[in-house]
Design a protein around this motif. Structure first.
Motif, mmCIF file in Angstrom:
data_model
loop_
_atom_site.group_PDB
_atom_site.id
_atom_site.type_symbol
_atom_site.label_atom_id
_atom_site.label_comp_id
_atom_site.label_asym_id
_atom_site.label_seq_id
_atom_site.Cartn_x
_atom_site.Cartn_y
_atom_site.Cartn_z
ATOM 1 N N GLY A 267 0.781 -0.699 0.016
ATOM 2 C CA GLY A 267 0.463 -0.025 -0.045
ATOM 3 C C GLY A 267 1.016 0.911 0.177
ATOM 4 O O GLY A 267 1.576 1.132 -0.072
ATOM 5 N N PHE A 268 -0.198 2.157 0.049
ATOM 6 C CA PHE A 268 0.755 3.790 0.213
ATOM 7 C C PHE A 268 2.155 3.779 1.046
ATOM 8 O O PHE A 268 3.278 4.094 0.898
ATOM 9 N N VAL A 269 1.530 4.725 2.145
ATOM 10 C CA VAL A 269 2.018 3.907 3.528
ATOM 11 C C VAL A 269 2.962 3.443 3.614
ATOM 12 O O VAL A 269 4.124 3.135 4.091
ATOM 13 N N GLY A 270 2.357 1.761 3.926
ATOM 14 C CA GLY A 270 3.132 0.026 3.849
ATOM 15 C C GLY A 270 4.368 0.917 3.455
ATOM 16 O O GLY A 270 5.355 0.392 3.683
ATOM 17 N N ALA A 271 4.435 1.063 1.624
ATOM 18 C CA ALA A 271 5.435 1.035 1.293
ATOM 19 C C ALA A 271 6.438 1.989 0.747
ATOM 20 O O ALA A 271 7.596 1.940 1.999
ATOM 21 N N LEU A 272 6.542 3.173 2.367
ATOM 22 C CA LEU A 272 6.891 4.506 2.556
ATOM 23 C C LEU A 272 7.517 3.947 3.680
ATOM 24 O O LEU A 272 8.206 3.762 4.320
ATOM 25 N N THR A 273 6.817 3.008 4.482
ATOM 26 C CA THR A 273 7.563 2.016 5.977
ATOM 27 C C THR A 273 8.616 0.688 5.427
ATOM 28 O O THR A 273 8.965 1.340 6.400
ATOM 29 N N ALA A 274 8.362 -0.029 4.097
ATOM 30 C CA ALA A 274 9.315 -0.121 4.125
ATOM 31 C C ALA A 274 10.419 0.282 3.331
ATOM 32 O O ALA A 274 11.546 -0.273 3.966
ATOM 33 N N GLU A 275 10.375 1.069 2.353
ATOM 34 C CA GLU A 275 11.664 1.191 2.143
ATOM 35 C C GLU A 275 12.393 2.477 3.598
ATOM 36 O O GLU A 275 13.655 2.168 3.560
ATOM 37 N N TYR A 276 11.240 2.970 4.172
ATOM 38 C CA TYR A 276 12.089 3.657 5.415
ATOM 39 C C TYR A 276 13.099 2.185 6.216
ATOM 40 O O TYR A 276 14.160 2.781 6.938
ATOM 41 N N LEU A 277 12.130 1.303 6.724
ATOM 42 C CA LEU A 277 12.990 0.052 7.033
ATOM 43 C C LEU A 277 14.444 -0.833 6.077
ATOM 44 O O LEU A 277 15.413 -0.901 7.126
ATOM 45 N N ALA A 278 14.140 -0.275 4.558
ATOM 46 C CA ALA A 278 15.545 -1.097 4.169
ATOM 47 C C ALA A 278 16.337 0.083 4.497
ATOM 48 O O ALA A 278 18.047 -0.523 4.205
ATOM 49 N N GLU A 279 16.399 1.001 4.979
ATOM 50 C CA GLU A 279 17.282 1.778 5.117
ATOM 51 C C GLU A 279 18.163 1.982 6.154
ATOM 52 O O GLU A 279 19.025 2.950 6.501
ATOM 53 N N HIS A 280 17.108 1.937 7.864
ATOM 54 C CA HIS A 280 17.099 2.523 8.679
ATOM 55 C C HIS A 280 17.604 0.931 9.828
ATOM 56 O O HIS A 280 17.545 1.028 10.525
#
Length: 400
Positions: free
Chosen positions: A20-33
């Motif tokens: 989902g929209f926010v889900g993908a942004l959260t996944a990107e944040y986890l990928a980087e942090h």
């Protein structure tokens, strides 16, 4: 308590609804942090969408090329139970939660798995308390709702403000929220669903009051304030009857640091009276339309779930919550501020909440909790390091 002593699970963190929209942004944040060694996975209904998301994440962090993909449907109890049993912390971005959240909470409560979400739906929060709090306390699960813009800035902002005030005295805190940003289709669907379920929301609140133990010797209140001009902020203050004040007062009820008698009021902060009046009229119109199913469906169709503003629009978005706290002869002015509230910062808040529960040394708690109670200082420190600003603007002595 750090739960490294809990039974070994395949994952530390599973993000459900990752495409989902926010889900993908959260996944990107986890990928980087996410720290090295954090075992995390993404989950959802559509394996192809998960594969495409993993490719995006691998471009940010090559280690994500082998990120596990888990297929599950929120309405499939068996699949959800398997998901909850596989991880120490389960985060979900799939709403409206009143439709798609109960099986996940039930599975986490039964498995002793920590659960976090982005809900702003009072009915859902009250129903899960009645249905699952007792079992979560037995298994050690921490059920933490509203880990995004609903309701982290209000909850941790009030918590931060209280820490600047004397202990053991009656305290009052007012929060004034302002910002600029857009809603996603999923957020709109959740809001319209909640607005259209007034009788069910009232019923859930009544049921919760029957099950919730009474607070003895202390008081925590969240009355709806009256519209007024706020001299403290120089703006028009319009009461916001959202989930936020309920979350703040539940933190106050659970933590003695909020004093023997605590009161919180929550407002939208609007600079000009015509804008304030127009906002009231617009909210009233949307609330009225949400009561009519065909009109509600039409409103939802204007922006489908999974859609949201582009990166350029999000970069221009912002939020600020100003707090005025009083008690024991002291008056403090504090502020919480950050960037795009509905997406970038919400993804950051959710991801940091997940990592906090998975990896930080936290108080021993269980059951349905708020962010302030479950994570408190640890999450506050994480968010400050991540760029969300908590500051004391002014302190004045001498008021009773």
């Amino acid at each position: 308590m750090n739960r490294q002593d809990a039974p070994q699970r395949a994952y530390d963190v599973v993000l459900f609804g990752a495409t989902g929209f926010v889900g993908a942004l959260t996944a990107e944040y986890l990928a980087e942090h996410a720290p090295a060694g954090c075992r995390w996975a993404i989950a959802g209904r559509d394996t192809r969408k998960l594969e495409r998301l993993r490719d995006r994440l691998a471009a940010l962090n090559p280690d994500c090329a082998k990120l596990p993909l888990l297929r599950a449907d929120a309405t499939d109890p068996e699949a959800v139970r398997e998901l909850a049993s596989a991880t120490r912390v389960l985060a979900t971005t799939v709403g409206p939660y009143v439709w798609y959240g109960n099986e996940l909470v039930a599975a986490c409560a039964e498995a002793g798995t920590d659960y976090v979400d982005l809900t702003g739906e009072p009915e859902f929060v009250d129903r899960t308390y009645v249905d699952h709090d007792a079992r979560a306390r037995e298994t050690g699960a921490r059920i933490v709702h509203a880990c995004g813009f609903d309701s982290v800035p209000a909850d941790l902002g009030a918590y931060f403000t209280v820490r600047q005030l004397p202990e053991g005295v009656p305290l009052t805190v007012d929060g004034f929220m302002s910002g600029g940003g857009l809603f996603s289709g999923g957020t709109l669907a959740s809001a319209l669903t909640a607005l259209g379920r007034g009788p069910q929301t009232l019923s859930a609140a009544r049921d919760r009051r029957l099950h919730e133990p009474r607070l003895l010797g202390r008081r925590a209140r969240g009355p709806v304030g009256a519209p007024r001009f706020s001299r403290e902020t120089g703006t028009w203050a319009l009461p916001l009857p959202t989930l936020d004040p309920r979350i703040v007062t539940r933190s106050a009820a659970a933590l003695e640091r909020y004093g023997p008698d605590f009161r919180y009021r929550h407002y939208a902060s609007v600079a000009h009276l015509p804008v304030a009046l127009g906002g009231v009229a617009a909210v009233g119109t949307v609330a009225a339309l949400a009561q009519v199913p065909p009109a509600r469906r039409w409103l939802m169709s204007r922006w489908e779930p999974g859609q949201g503003p582009d990166a350029e629009r999000r970069a221009r978005s912002w939020f600020r919550v100003r707090f005025v706290g009083e008690g024991g002869g002291r008056r403090v002015f504090t502020e919480v501020s950050g960037g795009d509230p509905g997406y970038g910062e919400t993804a950051k808040m959710l991801a940091e909440s997940v990592l906090c529960l998975a990896h930080d040394d936290l108080p021993t708690t269980a059951g349905q909790l708020t962010t302030a109670v479950a994570m408190g200082d640890a999450l506050l420190d994480r968010l400050q390091r991540a760029g969300i600003r908590f500051r004391v603007a002014d302190v004045r002595e001498g008021r009773g």
